[in-house]
Design a protein around this motif. Structure first.
Motif, mmCIF file in Angstrom:
data_model
loop_
_atom_site.group_PDB
_atom_site.id
_atom_site.type_symbol
_atom_site.label_atom_id
_atom_site.label_comp_id
_atom_site.label_asym_id
_atom_site.label_seq_id
_atom_site.Cartn_x
_atom_site.Cartn_y
_atom_site.Cartn_z
ATOM 1 N N SER A 98 0.829 -1.219 0.000
ATOM 2 C CA SER A 98 0.000 0.000 0.000
ATOM 3 C C SER A 98 0.859 1.263 0.000
ATOM 4 C CB SER A 98 -0.953 0.017 1.196
ATOM 5 O OG SER A 98 -1.796 -1.113 1.174
ATOM 6 N N ASP A 99 2.067 1.163 -0.506
ATOM 7 C CA ASP A 99 2.982 2.304 -0.558
ATOM 8 C C ASP A 99 2.970 2.868 -1.974
ATOM 9 O OD1 ASP A 99 4.884 4.198 -0.168
ATOM 10 O OD2 ASP A 99 6.524 2.833 0.296
ATOM 11 N N ALA A 100 2.158 3.919 -2.172
ATOM 12 C CA ALA A 100 2.048 4.504 -3.502
ATOM 13 C C ALA A 100 3.306 5.257 -3.897
ATOM 14 C CB ALA A 100 0.838 5.434 -3.565
ATOM 15 N N ASP A 101 4.039 5.780 -2.929
ATOM 16 C CA ASP A 101 5.267 6.518 -3.253
ATOM 17 C C ASP A 101 6.293 5.615 -3.927
ATOM 18 O OD1 ASP A 101 4.070 8.665 -2.101
ATOM 19 O OD2 ASP A 101 5.117 8.493 -0.181
ATOM 20 N N GLU A 102 6.342 4.355 -3.537
ATOM 21 C CA GLU A 102 7.278 3.422 -4.161
ATOM 22 C C GLU A 102 6.927 3.202 -5.629
ATOM 23 O OE1 GLU A 102 10.539 1.051 -4.560
ATOM 24 O OE2 GLU A 102 9.958 2.279 -2.833
ATOM 25 N N VAL A 103 5.647 3.142 -5.959
ATOM 26 C CA VAL A 103 5.240 2.993 -7.357
ATOM 27 C C VAL A 103 5.627 4.236 -8.152
ATOM 28 C CG1 VAL A 103 3.294 2.546 -8.896
ATOM 29 C CG2 VAL A 103 3.344 1.517 -6.627
ATOM 30 N N VAL A 104 5.451 5.399 -7.550
ATOM 31 C CA VAL A 104 5.816 6.640 -8.231
ATOM 32 C C VAL A 104 7.311 6.679 -8.505
ATOM 33 C CG1 VAL A 104 5.877 9.149 -8.004
ATOM 34 C CG2 VAL A 104 3.860 7.889 -7.253
ATOM 35 N N ARG A 105 8.119 6.302 -7.534
ATOM 36 C CA ARG A 105 9.570 6.285 -7.737
ATOM 37 C C ARG A 105 9.965 5.267 -8.806
ATOM 38 N NH1 ARG A 105 9.685 7.220 -2.068
ATOM 39 N NH2 ARG A 105 9.611 4.982 -1.646
ATOM 40 N N CYS A 106 9.298 4.127 -8.808
ATOM 41 C CA CYS A 106 9.611 3.100 -9.815
ATOM 42 C C CYS A 106 9.329 3.604 -11.221
ATOM 43 C CB CYS A 106 8.798 1.837 -9.519
ATOM 44 S SG CYS A 106 9.055 0.500 -10.694
ATOM 45 N N ILE A 107 8.218 4.304 -11.397
ATOM 46 C CA ILE A 107 7.869 4.825 -12.723
ATOM 47 C C ILE A 107 8.829 5.931 -13.137
ATOM 48 C CG2 ILE A 107 6.069 6.029 -14.024
ATOM 49 C CD1 ILE A 107 4.021 4.513 -12.380
ATOM 50 N N ASP A 108 9.239 6.772 -12.185
ATOM 51 C CA ASP A 108 10.194 7.833 -12.506
ATOM 52 C C ASP A 108 11.554 7.261 -12.892
ATOM 53 O OD1 ASP A 108 8.480 9.952 -12.185
ATOM 54 O OD2 ASP A 108 8.868 10.157 -10.033
ATOM 55 N N GLU A 109 11.987 6.207 -12.219
ATOM 56 C CA GLU A 109 13.302 5.637 -12.500
ATOM 57 C C GLU A 109 13.366 4.955 -13.856
ATOM 58 O OE1 GLU A 109 14.041 3.059 -9.264
ATOM 59 O OE2 GLU A 109 14.475 4.677 -7.813
ATOM 60 N N MET A 110 12.240 4.477 -14.364
ATOM 61 C CA MET A 110 12.257 3.800 -15.671
ATOM 62 C C MET A 110 12.447 4.780 -16.821
ATOM 63 S SD MET A 110 9.563 0.642 -15.443
ATOM 64 C CE MET A 110 8.234 1.455 -14.588
ATOM 65 N N LYS A 111 12.093 6.065 -16.638
ATOM 66 C CA LYS A 111 12.315 7.113 -17.641
ATOM 67 C C LYS A 111 11.727 6.721 -18.994
ATOM 68 C CE LYS A 111 16.531 8.668 -15.342
ATOM 69 N NZ LYS A 111 17.993 8.906 -15.466
ATOM 70 N N CYS A 112 10.466 6.399 -18.978
ATOM 71 C CA CYS A 112 9.758 6.006 -20.213
ATOM 72 C C CYS A 112 8.454 6.795 -20.304
ATOM 73 C CB CYS A 112 9.493 4.506 -20.228
ATOM 74 S SG CYS A 112 10.966 3.471 -20.171
ATOM 75 N N ARG A 113 8.555 8.092 -20.485
ATOM 76 C CA ARG A 113 7.356 8.928 -20.525
ATOM 77 C C ARG A 113 6.452 8.579 -21.703
ATOM 78 N NH1 ARG A 113 7.155 13.188 -17.161
ATOM 79 N NH2 ARG A 113 9.048 13.719 -16.001
#
Length: 452
Positions: free
Chosen positions: A183-198
């Motif tokens: 239930s940690d939404a911040d971890e999902v946000v960081r994961c998406i940012d680290e992939m750098k695939c806008r």
């Protein structure tokens, strides 16, 4: 008497005559006399010379005998002593036979300058190669735009996304499944940012909702909250709308596996409108471009009911958290009490009791807004309420109650509503700049100035 007389006329059966009595022709039977055996034994004992290995002819020990001494030709053991299969004939006209004439080249062959794919600059300088995984990467490179990322493993610049679309979907699915447990939404946000695939961000909406359809009410509630956390950063308004369009276009495939998919996607869409993730104009535009879409009609129906906001906040049942309106009221109450008492421990305890880590950005937004209103319409030289609010958020960040990401997101949301806030508090822009300066100095806000 007759029988005895006939028996006496029979020849005597001896070793020499045994084979001839039963087989008069003697064909195929090796018959040796005692003299022959004695002679052969004497010869073998007197001479111990071995048989020549080069004599490969088939020999008969005695005429009329079935015994043969057959020696197959392999390799001359006098020279090697071992059998070498390389001299053996192979089938297929020599296919598969080892030959010293066939050698492999360790070095690559030089490229031909007449090759249409030959580029002198790239072949001369290997560092000029770039990695690309998107169709528009060549266009970005030709236009002169800088690389979007850097691959440290291959020591190359990357134009376009770091991953392919299939790899991006797999990683997003893994992140969402972990989110169901933590239930940690911040971890999902960081994961998406680290992939750098806008370029692939619209796939996040489709993948998250698709996984929520296969799960229970708790997971669907978490997906609705996740979409609220992903907006506006890293998922912009256009990415969210495009993601819902891709999801609506694939409804025919989803219905095959999940018969109630249309009703549930309609609830997701209506909840996104209530959470201010998707603009209401998206429904009207979609209805005009795809008339008769039952999913959009379901969302419009849910939004047209009486007390639709309160009902959609509990569209997935009780869930594991309180409604948004109730959270907002509790936040306003604890923030106002803090400004009166200035007790950090009591305020931190109230924030923990909310159990809404995904909604702490709303706490930052409301806290700064209330501090501005408490300081008055005209900004004085010293804003005590803003200082107290900055001290509260610093305390919460240091004690790992509120994350720095939630603080930055709350400031970004304040930037978006600043024109409306300026109508009530004329000095709101300068007060917000002052709060951001305090936050950077105290170390709980790390976004650059002017990009909040």
């Amino acid at each position: 008497m007759t029988t005895q007389t006939e028996f006496s006329k029979r020849p005597e059966v001896t070793v020499d005559t045994m084979g001839k009595v039963h087989n008069p022709s003697g064909q195929g039977v090796a018959a040796f006399s005692s003299k022959k055996k004695t002679t052969n034994t004497d010869k073998s004992s007197s001479t111990h010379q071995p048989q020549k290995q080069n004599d490969h002819e088939t020999r008969k020990i005695e005429e009329g005998s079935a015994r043969r001494n057959i020696t197959r030709k392999k390799t001359d053991s006098s020279t090697t002593g071992h059998y070498d299969s390389r001299n053996k004939k192979h089938g297929g006209a020599g296919k598969g036979k080892h030959s010293d004439h066939l050698t492999l080249l360790d070095d690559e062959l030089p490229l031909d300058e007449n090759d249409p794919l030959y580029v002198a600059e790239e072949d001369a300088d290997p560092s000029s190669y770039v990695l690309s995984s998107h169709e528009t990467a060549d266009e970005l490179r030709i236009s002169g735009a800088g690389p979007s990322a850097y691959d440290a493993d291959n020591d190359k610049a990357v134009y376009g996304p770091m991953l392919t679309c299939a790899e991006f979907k797999i990683r997003v699915s893994d992140a969402v499944r972990e989110y169901f447990d933590s239930s940690d939404a911040d971890e999902v946000v960081r994961c998406i940012d680290e992939m750098k695939c806008r370029e692939y961000h619209p796939e996040v909406v489709k993948r998250a909702i698709s996984l929520g359809l296969d799960a229970g009410p708790r997971e669907r509630e978490l997906i609705s909250r996740l979409l609220a956390c992903l907006h506006p950063n890293p998922l912009s308004d256009d990415c969210l709308e495009l993601g819902f369009e891709v999801l609506l276009d694939s409804m025919d495939d989803l219905v095959i596996d999940i018969p109630d998919a249309k009703a549930m996607v309609g609830s997701f869409l209506a909840r996104a409108v209530v959470d201010e993730v998707v603009a209401p104009a998206f429904l009207s535009n979609r209805n005009n471009s795809h008339p008769g879409d039952c999913v959009v009609e379901k969302a419009v129906q849910l939004l047209s009911r009486e007390h639709c906001t309160a009902r959609l906040e509990k569209v997935w049942g009780p869930g594991d958290g309180r409604p948004v309106s109730e959270l907002k009221s509790a936040m306003d109450q604890l923030l106002k009490e803090y400004l009166l008492s200035r007790e950090l421990d009591e305020a931190a305890s109230c924030v923990r009791e909310l159990k809404a880590k995904h909604f702490h950005h709303e706490l930052v937004k409301r806290g700064v807004k209330i501090a501005m209103e408490e300081d008055g319409r005209d900004h004085a030289s010293k804003s005590s309420s803003l200082d107290a609010m900055a001290a509260l958020f610093k305390f919460l960040v240091q004690n790992s109650i509120v994350s720095e990401f939630q603080v930055a997101k709350g400031v970004q949301r304040l930037e978006k509503i600043l024109p409306d806030l300026k109508l009530d508090v004329p000095a709101a822009p300068s007060m917000l700049d002052e709060f951001e300066t305090l936050a950077r100095e105290q170390g709980f806000l790390h976004i650059p100035s002017g990009k909040a």
